[in-house]
Scaffold this motif. Structure first.
Motif, PDB file in Angstrom:
ATOM      1  N   ARG A 134      44.942  42.104  43.104  1.00  0.00           N
ATOM      2  CA  ARG A 134      45.146  41.021  42.143  1.00  0.00           C
ATOM      3  C   ARG A 134      46.450  40.321  42.496  1.00  0.00           C
ATOM      4  O   ARG A 134      47.466  40.981  42.627  1.00  0.00           O
ATOM      5  N   PRO A 135      46.423  39.018  42.643  1.00  0.00           N
ATOM      6  CA  PRO A 135      45.246  38.140  42.568  1.00  0.00           C
ATOM      7  C   PRO A 135      44.487  38.111  43.894  1.00  0.00           C
ATOM      8  O   PRO A 135      45.023  38.456  44.933  1.00  0.00           O
ATOM      9  N   HIS A 136      43.220  37.685  43.834  1.00  0.00           N
ATOM     10  CA  HIS A 136      42.367  37.623  45.018  1.00  0.00           C
ATOM     11  C   HIS A 136      41.615  36.281  45.023  1.00  0.00           C
ATOM     12  O   HIS A 136      41.647  35.532  44.044  1.00  0.00           O
ATOM     13  N   PRO A 137      40.924  35.953  46.104  1.00  0.00           N
ATOM     14  CA  PRO A 137      40.231  34.654  46.188  1.00  0.00           C
ATOM     15  C   PRO A 137      38.983  34.603  45.315  1.00  0.00           C
ATOM     16  O   PRO A 137      38.500  35.628  44.819  1.00  0.00           O
ATOM     17  N   ALA A 138      38.467  33.384  45.154  1.00  0.00           N
ATOM     18  CA  ALA A 138      37.258  33.174  44.367  1.00  0.00           C
ATOM     19  C   ALA A 138      36.382  32.127  45.030  1.00  0.00           C
ATOM     20  O   ALA A 138      36.871  31.244  45.743  1.00  0.00           O
ATOM     21  N   VAL A 139      35.093  32.241  44.773  1.00  0.00           N
ATOM     22  CA  VAL A 139      34.106  31.282  45.271  1.00  0.00           C
ATOM     23  C   VAL A 139      33.305  30.745  44.093  1.00  0.00           C
ATOM     24  O   VAL A 139      32.810  31.522  43.266  1.00  0.00           O
TER      25      VAL A 139
ATOM     26  N   LEU B  56      31.328  37.258  38.369  1.00  0.00           N
ATOM     27  CA  LEU B  56      31.399  38.605  38.933  1.00  0.00           C
ATOM     28  C   LEU B  56      32.804  38.834  39.470  1.00  0.00           C
ATOM     29  O   LEU B  56      33.308  38.055  40.288  1.00  0.00           O
ATOM     30  N   HIS B  57      33.450  39.918  39.003  1.00  0.00           N
ATOM     31  CA  HIS B  57      34.772  40.319  39.484  1.00  0.00           C
ATOM     32  C   HIS B  57      34.631  41.604  40.290  1.00  0.00           C
ATOM     33  O   HIS B  57      34.004  42.569  39.816  1.00  0.00           O
ATOM     34  N   PRO B  58      35.238  41.702  41.481  1.00  0.00           N
ATOM     35  CA  PRO B  58      35.269  42.991  42.184  1.00  0.00           C
ATOM     36  C   PRO B  58      36.174  43.965  41.449  1.00  0.00           C
ATOM     37  O   PRO B  58      37.216  43.583  40.912  1.00  0.00           O
ATOM     38  N   LYS B  59      35.790  45.231  41.406  1.00  0.00           N
ATOM     39  CA  LYS B  59      36.554  46.218  40.629  1.00  0.00           C
ATOM     40  C   LYS B  59      37.848  46.645  41.308  1.00  0.00           C
ATOM     41  O   LYS B  59      38.864  46.864  40.651  1.00  0.00           O
ATOM     42  N   ASP B  60      37.829  46.787  42.618  1.00  0.00           N
ATOM     43  CA  ASP B  60      38.978  47.392  43.294  1.00  0.00           C
ATOM     44  C   ASP B  60      39.728  46.424  44.192  1.00  0.00           C
ATOM     45  O   ASP B  60      40.542  46.853  45.016  1.00  0.00           O
ATOM     46  N   ALA B  61      39.496  45.141  44.067  1.00  0.00           N
ATOM     47  CA  ALA B  61      40.174  44.158  44.906  1.00  0.00           C
ATOM     48  C   ALA B  61      41.610  43.965  44.440  1.00  0.00           C
ATOM     49  O   ALA B  61      41.929  44.179  43.268  1.00  0.00           O
TER      50      ALA B  61
ATOM     51  N   GLY C 159      35.672  41.218  48.190  1.00  0.00           N
ATOM     52  CA  GLY C 159      36.882  41.100  47.392  1.00  0.00           C
ATOM     53  C   GLY C 159      37.066  39.776  46.691  1.00  0.00           C
ATOM     54  O   GLY C 159      38.181  39.427  46.299  1.00  0.00           O
ATOM     55  N   TYR C 160      35.964  39.029  46.504  1.00  0.00           N
ATOM     56  CA  TYR C 160      36.046  37.719  45.867  1.00  0.00           C
ATOM     57  C   TYR C 160      35.493  37.768  44.448  1.00  0.00           C
ATOM     58  O   TYR C 160      34.472  38.417  44.194  1.00  0.00           O
ATOM     59  N   THR C 161      36.138  37.066  43.533  1.00  0.00           N
ATOM     60  CA  THR C 161      35.489  36.718  42.278  1.00  0.00           C
ATOM     61  C   THR C 161      34.499  35.600  42.576  1.00  0.00           C
ATOM     62  O   THR C 161      34.775  34.699  43.376  1.00  0.00           O
ATOM     63  N   VAL C 162      33.335  35.646  41.932  1.00  0.00           N
ATOM     64  CA  VAL C 162      32.312  34.622  42.106  1.00  0.00           C
ATOM     65  C   VAL C 162      31.949  34.045  40.742  1.00  0.00           C
ATOM     66  O   VAL C 162      31.742  34.803  39.778  1.00  0.00           O
ATOM     67  N   ALA C 163      31.879  32.717  40.659  1.00  0.00           N
ATOM     68  CA  ALA C 163      31.417  32.045  39.446  1.00  0.00           C
ATOM     69  C   ALA C 163      30.330  31.058  39.850  1.00  0.00           C
ATOM     70  O   ALA C 163      30.562  30.181  40.685  1.00  0.00           O
ATOM     71  N   ALA C 164      29.143  31.210  39.276  1.00  0.00           N
ATOM     72  CA  ALA C 164      27.986  30.375  39.619  1.00  0.00           C
ATOM     73  C   ALA C 164      27.537  29.610  38.386  1.00  0.00           C
ATOM     74  O   ALA C 164      27.086  30.206  37.395  1.00  0.00           O
ATOM     75  N   LEU C 165      27.636  28.297  38.445  1.00  0.00           N
ATOM     76  CA  LEU C 165      27.374  27.434  37.297  1.00  0.00           C
ATOM     77  C   LEU C 165      25.882  27.235  37.057  1.00  0.00           C
ATOM     78  O   LEU C 165      25.103  27.106  38.005  1.00  0.00           O
ATOM     79  N   ASP C 166      25.490  27.166  35.784  1.00  0.00           N
ATOM     80  CA  ASP C 166      24.187  26.629  35.382  1.00  0.00           C
ATOM     81  C   ASP C 166      24.406  25.189  34.939  1.00  0.00           C
ATOM     82  O   ASP C 166      25.165  24.936  33.990  1.00  0.00           O
ATOM     83  N   CYS C 167      23.755  24.231  35.598  1.00  0.00           N
ATOM     84  CA  CYS C 167      23.894  22.834  35.209  1.00  0.00           C
ATOM     85  C   CYS C 167      23.215  22.575  33.868  1.00  0.00           C
ATOM     86  O   CYS C 167      22.154  23.142  33.575  1.00  0.00           O
TER      87      CYS C 167
END
Length: 320
Positions: free
Chosen positions: A82-87, A75-80, A110-118
């Motif tokens: 660039r560059p911005h933090p990520a979790v 998930l990327h925030p649209k109006d944050a 304002g964070y990009t989020v990446a959530a892994l599937d194991c």
């Protein structure tokens, strides 16, 4: 803070773990990281069926070690800016990356989020297999009868680091402002990710799994998530003639032995009534972390929701 089934708090503060550390542990993981870096990840972004006005939501696929196609929600925030933090987010054992909506608080901040599937668990990531020995169930013991390079958690740990690297290379993301969090298996993977990708800035594990397997055995708590340890011995080493060999091999994927590599600041939470991931196993990893660290202790709580901890993690990661 009495611990009726584990060790006193004073001992926990200095406990250094029971499970053996393989003599070639460092070279094992350097070789593993070299293998990971040699893989062409072939990153693919597919627009998700879930969308909201303030975020772009994607299914992210990449090729991990062994050729598996690994999935994460992105998930990327649209109006944050660039560059911005990520979790980075990691889920519990047998689960999945969860719902899109439970990540939107970070995206709104304002964070990009990446959530892994194991691999091979409840999400969309592939587990191509290819090991000798038992594959009926049980990811901890997967590959135990094969080369240490075939241990499944070796591949999953590398997936966390590879995901971190992919996210850090995105033009939207500041690679110096990336954090990680997760509970149980996700807590163990948070620590593994921070150990294998030293650019992780902040790490917030919650009652981490995958720590100090032999201590779990000695406490007679090889049940629930650790039940496959008991099953393995009952089926394949009923006299425990190979006990030292088996636990030493598991030492390659014991998070406590990766913990000294961590450079991130760590905030860990633990419950002293936790019989799924006993406190001493968690302290075995925590006590080996050399970077800045802090601990949130819930004396009366087990492997369950820890009141206020999600808010504390959000505030901790807001420092990215």
């Amino acid at each position: 803070m009495p611990l009726l089934f584990d060790m006193p708090f004073e001992q926990l503060q200095t406990y250094q773990g029971t499970n053996p550390r393989p003599a070639d542990h460092d070279t094992y993981w350097e070789r593993a990281l070299a293998e990971m870096r040699a893989v062409d990840p072939q990153v693919e972004l597919v627009p998700a069926e879930f969308q909201v006005p303030f975020a772009h939501c994607f299914h992210l696929y990449f090729t991990g070690v062994g050729g598996a196609r690994v999935h994460a929600k992105l998930l990327h925030p649209k109006d944050a800016p660039r560059p911005h933090p990520a979790v980075l987010m990691f889920h519990g054992y047998s689960g999945s990356s969860g719902d899109w909506s439970d990540k939107l608080g970070y995206v709104a901040a304002g964070y990009t989020v990446a959530a892994l599937d194991c691999r091979g668990q409840g999400g969309l990531s592939q587990d191509p297999g290819g090991v000798a020995g038992w594959t009926l169930r049980g990811h901890i013991i997967r590959g135990l009868d094969d080369s240490p390079d075939k241990l499944l958690y070796r591949q999953i740990f590398l997936d966390t680091a590879q995901l971190a690297c992919i996210v850090m290379e995105m033009p939207e993301v500041d690679p110096d402002r990336v954090g990680a969090t997760g509970g149980s298996q996700g807590g163990g993977l948070t620590l593994a990710c921070a150990a294998l990708e030293p650019r992780i800035k902040l790490a917030a594990p919650v009652f981490p799994f995958l720590c100090d397997y032999q201590r779990v055995w000695h406490l007679e708590l090889a049940k629930n998530a650790y039940a496959e340890l008991e099953e393995y011995f009952r089926r394949f080493d009923p006299l425990h003639e190979r006990e030292q060999e088996i636990f030493t091999k598991l030492g390659y994927i014991d998070v406590q032995h990766l913990a000294p590599r961590i450079q991130a600041e760590v905030m860990m939470a633990t419950g002293f009534a936790d019989r799924i991931c006993p406190p001493s196993t968690q302290f075995a990893a925590y006590n080996k972390i050399r970077s800045k660290k802090s601990l949130r202790i819930y004396p009366d709580f087990g492997h369950e929701n820890l009141p206020g901890n999600s808010d504390a993690i959000f505030q901790f990661l807001s420092r990215l």
